[in-house]
Design a protein around this motif. Sequence first.
Motif, PDB file in Angstrom:
ATOM      1  N   LYS A 282      16.551  -2.690 -26.405  1.00  0.00           N
ATOM      2  CA  LYS A 282      17.383  -3.138 -28.310  1.00  0.00           C
ATOM      3  C   LYS A 282      18.443  -3.920 -27.952  1.00  0.00           C
ATOM      4  O   LYS A 282      18.145  -5.108 -28.741  1.00  0.00           O
ATOM      5  CB  LYS A 282      18.063  -1.989 -27.944  1.00  0.00           C
ATOM      6  CG  LYS A 282      18.043  -0.490 -28.825  1.00  0.00           C
ATOM      7  CD  LYS A 282      17.413  -0.675 -30.311  1.00  0.00           C
ATOM      8  CE  LYS A 282      15.749   0.064 -30.450  1.00  0.00           C
ATOM      9  NZ  LYS A 282      15.587  -0.130 -31.699  1.00  0.00           N
ATOM     10  N   ALA A 283      19.197  -4.573 -26.812  1.00  0.00           N
ATOM     11  CA  ALA A 283      20.139  -6.320 -27.301  1.00  0.00           C
ATOM     12  C   ALA A 283      19.278  -6.753 -26.900  1.00  0.00           C
ATOM     13  O   ALA A 283      18.971  -7.303 -27.062  1.00  0.00           O
ATOM     14  CB  ALA A 283      20.935  -5.824 -25.779  1.00  0.00           C
ATOM     15  N   ALA A 284      18.378  -7.035 -25.802  1.00  0.00           N
ATOM     16  CA  ALA A 284      16.816  -8.411 -25.421  1.00  0.00           C
ATOM     17  C   ALA A 284      16.173  -7.857 -26.418  1.00  0.00           C
ATOM     18  O   ALA A 284      15.803  -9.568 -27.012  1.00  0.00           O
ATOM     19  CB  ALA A 284      16.003  -7.573 -23.802  1.00  0.00           C
ATOM     20  N   ALA A 286      17.043  -8.058 -29.319  1.00  0.00           N
ATOM     21  CA  ALA A 286      17.567  -8.174 -30.548  1.00  0.00           C
ATOM     22  C   ALA A 286      17.798  -9.634 -30.379  1.00  0.00           C
ATOM     23  O   ALA A 286      17.964 -10.311 -32.226  1.00  0.00           O
ATOM     24  CB  ALA A 286      19.342  -7.430 -30.842  1.00  0.00           C
ATOM     25  N   ASN A 287      17.571  -9.939 -29.459  1.00  0.00           N
ATOM     26  CA  ASN A 287      18.454 -11.190 -29.250  1.00  0.00           C
ATOM     27  C   ASN A 287      16.980 -12.081 -29.170  1.00  0.00           C
ATOM     28  O   ASN A 287      16.683 -13.298 -28.692  1.00  0.00           O
ATOM     29  CB  ASN A 287      18.065 -11.714 -27.702  1.00  0.00           C
ATOM     30  CG  ASN A 287      19.967 -11.343 -27.595  1.00  0.00           C
ATOM     31  OD1 ASN A 287      20.570 -12.205 -28.361  1.00  0.00           O
ATOM     32  ND2 ASN A 287      21.020 -10.553 -27.588  1.00  0.00           N
ATOM     33  N   GLY A 288      15.637 -11.476 -29.212  1.00  0.00           N
ATOM     34  CA  GLY A 288      14.676 -11.813 -29.573  1.00  0.00           C
ATOM     35  C   GLY A 288      13.773 -12.493 -28.557  1.00  0.00           C
ATOM     36  O   GLY A 288      12.926 -13.240 -27.873  1.00  0.00           O
ATOM     37  N   TRP A 289      14.568 -11.998 -27.028  1.00  0.00           N
ATOM     38  CA  TRP A 289      14.313 -11.702 -25.307  1.00  0.00           C
ATOM     39  C   TRP A 289      12.933 -10.861 -25.100  1.00  0.00           C
ATOM     40  O   TRP A 289      12.545 -11.543 -23.935  1.00  0.00           O
ATOM     41  CB  TRP A 289      15.429 -11.750 -24.921  1.00  0.00           C
ATOM     42  CG  TRP A 289      16.307 -13.047 -25.142  1.00  0.00           C
ATOM     43  CD1 TRP A 289      16.191 -14.101 -25.133  1.00  0.00           C
ATOM     44  CD2 TRP A 289      17.562 -12.800 -24.558  1.00  0.00           C
ATOM     45  NE1 TRP A 289      17.793 -14.762 -25.721  1.00  0.00           N
ATOM     46  CE2 TRP A 289      18.479 -13.807 -25.455  1.00  0.00           C
ATOM     47  CE3 TRP A 289      18.839 -11.593 -23.935  1.00  0.00           C
ATOM     48  CZ2 TRP A 289      19.759 -14.227 -24.876  1.00  0.00           C
ATOM     49  CZ3 TRP A 289      19.944 -11.753 -23.941  1.00  0.00           C
ATOM     50  CH2 TRP A 289      20.674 -13.044 -23.878  1.00  0.00           C
ATOM     51  N   GLU A 292      10.016  -6.147 -28.729  1.00  0.00           N
ATOM     52  CA  GLU A 292      10.786  -4.674 -28.443  1.00  0.00           C
ATOM     53  C   GLU A 292       9.763  -3.250 -28.256  1.00  0.00           C
ATOM     54  O   GLU A 292       9.817  -2.533 -27.941  1.00  0.00           O
ATOM     55  CB  GLU A 292      11.054  -4.686 -29.931  1.00  0.00           C
ATOM     56  CG  GLU A 292      12.168  -2.820 -29.465  1.00  0.00           C
ATOM     57  CD  GLU A 292      13.065  -2.602 -30.443  1.00  0.00           C
ATOM     58  OE1 GLU A 292      13.228  -3.822 -32.048  1.00  0.00           O
ATOM     59  OE2 GLU A 292      13.949  -1.635 -31.025  1.00  0.00           O
TER      60      GLU A 292
END
Length: 327
Positions: A282-284, A286-289, A292
């Motif tokens: 989720k964190a990655a 959300a950063n566009g990394w 998903e």
Amino acid sequence: MVAFPDLRLRRLRGTETVRSLVRETRLAPADFAYPLFVTHGRDVRRPIEPMPGCHQFSLDLLLPEVTEVAGLGIPAVLLFGIPEEKDPLGSGAYAEHGIVQEAVRVIKQAVPQLWVITDVCLCEYTDHGHCGVLEGDGVDNDRTLALLARTALSQVQAGADMVAPSAMMDGQVKAIREALDREGFLGTPIMAYAAKYASAFYGPFRVAAESSPRFGDRRGYQMDPANVRMALREVALDIQEGADIVMVKPALAYLDVIARVKERFNHPVAAYNVSGEYAMVKAAAANGWLDEQRATLEVLTAIKRAGADFILTYHAKEAARWLRGEE
Ligand code: PBG
């Protein structure tokens, strides 16, 4: 022996049609169980910060949620409770009208076909946050067993379809099986958190369930992440004590454990894709990394490929939607 240039493995990768024909692992909503956090109060749907998309629900708002889960073709939920008050013996865990017991009643009444699994542990209910009764600075294994058995029994009396002991006390499966059988619940299965590791990946869950230990850690009862043969002993013992399903937890950093358990035993194997694994994606994303959807389905596919018969996952709802071609 046929080898390159006569043999070309890329022949089976040219189109989605042929890739689909030779695909070894397929995900479906029926592979998932969705964990839910229930709390006291009314009109509560409180976001869990480190687990975007997950919430604590009060009983009155639980219904729309479980109706949605069932509607997506997800067969099961796993319940965790946050009681109003905590005490040294975790009495909220085995209260007849405890938060989880009431949640079970609400769900079974409204959506009877949904398979309701209850987590059997004291950590959400003890004021010190450990998974059993304290003796000095440690957890007293044998005194905890009776309370775990009482917890499981009260959950099944409320209507739970299956209980899932997660406290990592020696003998907990046996104690629970005996208590259920004594009261006539011969047909209620036990899913043992058989190989449960002392993992940093439970961090977000402890925020969600308000269950962090006030002192020390859980390494005195949960397994050392470095061990796999020990996991096989844990699983063998739980099977001997009457476990119907064995679980490996966490999942993603323990795919080798899942594979070994699957190979060695004939019991159904569950895997718990835990809160920290969810939070990382989720964190990655959300950063566009990360993409998903692709990352999530890849993680879940890997867990199933390793040998899990089903997966307990916070991704269940979104994954089910993607697999059904919605969104
Ligand atoms: C209760 C329990 C925990 C989890 C499931 N049951 C927390 C812990 O052992 O600290 C973790 C689940 C997750 O991280 O998603 N003992």
